[in-house]
Enzyme design. Structure first.
Site, PDB file in Angstrom:
ATOM      1  N   GLU A 161       0.463  -1.484  -0.072  1.00 36.81           N
ATOM      2  CA  GLU A 161      -0.305  -0.346  -0.506  1.00 36.81           C
ATOM      3  C   GLU A 161       0.947   1.280  -0.193  1.00 36.81           C
ATOM      4  OE1 GLU A 161      -3.138  -0.495   3.333  1.00 36.81           O
ATOM      5  OE2 GLU A 161      -3.168  -2.287   2.222  1.00 36.81           O
ATOM      6  N   ASN A 204       2.167  -4.607  -3.508  1.00 41.12           N
ATOM      7  CA  ASN A 204       0.617  -4.903  -3.145  1.00 41.12           C
ATOM      8  C   ASN A 204      -0.172  -3.675  -2.664  1.00 41.12           C
ATOM      9  OD1 ASN A 204      -1.450  -6.616  -2.489  1.00 41.12           O
ATOM     10  ND2 ASN A 204      -1.680  -6.592  -0.501  1.00 41.12           N
ATOM     11  N   HIS A 240     -10.885  -5.371  -2.616  1.00 36.95           N
ATOM     12  CA  HIS A 240     -11.328  -5.425  -1.472  1.00 36.95           C
ATOM     13  C   HIS A 240     -13.507  -4.558  -2.719  1.00 36.95           C
ATOM     14  CE1 HIS A 240      -9.297  -7.043   1.188  1.00 36.95           C
ATOM     15  NE2 HIS A 240      -7.938  -5.837   1.338  1.00 36.95           N
ATOM     16  N   GLU A 268      -6.693 -10.050  -2.202  1.00 37.99           N
ATOM     17  CA  GLU A 268      -7.131 -10.022  -0.330  1.00 37.99           C
ATOM     18  C   GLU A 268      -8.176 -10.094  -0.593  1.00 37.99           C
ATOM     19  OE1 GLU A 268      -5.554  -7.245   1.935  1.00 37.99           O
ATOM     20  OE2 GLU A 268      -3.507  -7.509   1.210  1.00 37.99           O
ATOM     21  N   ASP A 270     -12.352  -9.556  -1.625  1.00 34.30           N
ATOM     22  CA  ASP A 270     -13.664  -9.784  -0.529  1.00 34.30           C
ATOM     23  C   ASP A 270     -14.232  -9.064  -1.388  1.00 34.30           C
ATOM     24  OD1 ASP A 270     -12.781  -7.413   0.716  1.00 34.30           O
ATOM     25  OD2 ASP A 270     -12.832  -7.907   2.369  1.00 34.30           O
TER      26      ASP A 270
END
Length: 366
Positions: A161, A204, A240, A268, A270
């Site tokens: 990030e 990432n 996400h 990751e 979701d």
């Protein structure tokens, strides 16, 4: 010691108030009740992974479902600096060791998460630390941590990030102030590569599909770091997903990301049904939210499927079942009714599961 973290440092997802396009081909998929979902690892054209924590190693139902569906495991918290680094630059890798050992004992490959993150480490790597000591301890931490698992990890999220929330430039943080905005990243990749030359090293980031400007900034950063000599081996898009983004936005990001030629990790995934606060009441029906989920996850799976095989590093969800999600847990978002993953609490397929199966295999799911 608690097996779960006292508080997970996750961020809110940015949501855009844009309606789902009516033509999305996955929108008609409905919930499927009944038997357990067929194993995802046999359906996804790449390693299928999920996250886990040490407390779950003692839950037989979680272990059963992980081994049923997964070929890869990402430690959710055990390798974050808030757990591994203590006062005076002391290290504690015991929880990380447990996760790596569990994976090895059960034939799962491991993806490391995460080495350097703007959100953690500033209590020890603070601005008062002399720069020479800062740099020396930075190198020692990375080489010790990554080198501990030399030859045992498929890859690492080396820098996590680094891009500003809105995509306008990069984050100012304790790492950049001491070692330079690009310098701390190049240095981290160099140290990690020296410590484990065979592991794929990832940059990432999140909201790359949700905010096009952020995706563009991220990809330009990857190009610049590669030109500076950083041994970046792959790019991670956390995914996400904001399920209200326009149709085609995910596809466009993957097309641009694929042009770099690097392996891509959906790292990751979701797809929350509930919006974060601050935008007024959410009047969408449950059926509309499910349709939005299915459409966006189907688009993501299709975009991943279009990648050349060598660029499909892995397809990972942040938690395996709904009840495993950080969105549900009290120390996360504390939304007990959230359903943001491919499986329900019993291991049955959620509607988005069907979209993934259809995208990857061309046939309806279970």
């Amino acid at each position: 010691m608690r097996a779960d973290p006292p508080r997970l440092n996750r961020r809110a997802l940015l949501a855009a108030p844009i309606a789902l396009a009516a033509c999305d081909r996955f929108a008609a998929i409905q919930p499927a009740a009944g038997p357990l979902a067929p194993p995802l690892k046999s359906l996804v054209p790449a390693p299928f992974g999920a996250t886990g924590m040490t407390g779950q190693l003692d839950q037989p139902d979680w272990v059963e479902q992980i081994l049923r569906h997964c070929s890869q495991l990402t430690p959710e918290w055990e390798q974050k600096m808030e757990r591994t680094l203590g006062p005076g630059f002391s290290y504690d890798f015991e929880p990380s060791d447990r996760m790596v050992a569990f994976a090895g004992d059960n034939g799962l490959r491991v993806h490391g998460h995460t080495v350097i993150w703007y959100s953690q480490g500033s209590d020890v790597f603070n601005d008062d630390l002399p720069r020479a000591r800062f740099a020396a301890e930075y190198d020692r931490y990375i080489s010790t941590f990554v080198g501990r698992y030399r030859g045992r990890m498929a890859g690492w999220d080396v820098v996590n990030e680094p891009v500003a929330e809105d995509g306008d430039g990069l984050r100012d943080c304790h790492w950049s102030r001491a070692l330079g905005m690009d310098g701390y990243m190049v240095r981290a990749f160099e140290q990690a590569h020296a410590a484990d030359p065979d592991a794929l090293l990832f940059l990432n980031e999140y909201n790359l599909e949700n905010i096009p400007a952020k995706g563009t900034t991220f990809l330009r950063l990857v190009e610049r770091l590669l030109k500076l000599g950083a041994p970046i081996g792959g790019i991670g898009t956390q995914s996400h997903l904001n399920i209200e983004i326009p149709a085609g936005q995910i596809r466009d990001f993957f097309r641009d990301a694929a042009s770099l030629g690097l392996p891509i990790h959906v790292s990751e995934l979701d797809f929350p049904m509930q919006r974060d606060g601050g935008r007024g009441p959410d009047l969408r029906s449950t059926a509309e939210r499910r349709a939005q989920q299915v459409a966006r996850v189907g688009e993501l799976a299709e975009a991943f499927m279009t990648l050349p095989e060598r660029q499909r590093y892995a397809f990972t969800t942040w938690g395996l079942r709904d009840n495993d999600s950080w969105l549900v847990r009290e120390e996360g978002k504390n939304r007990p009714d959230e359903s943001a993953l491919l499986l329900d609490a019993e291991g049955r397929p959620n509607p988005a599961y069907q979209a993934v199966v259809e995208a990857f295999t061309g046939r309806a799911g279970a």
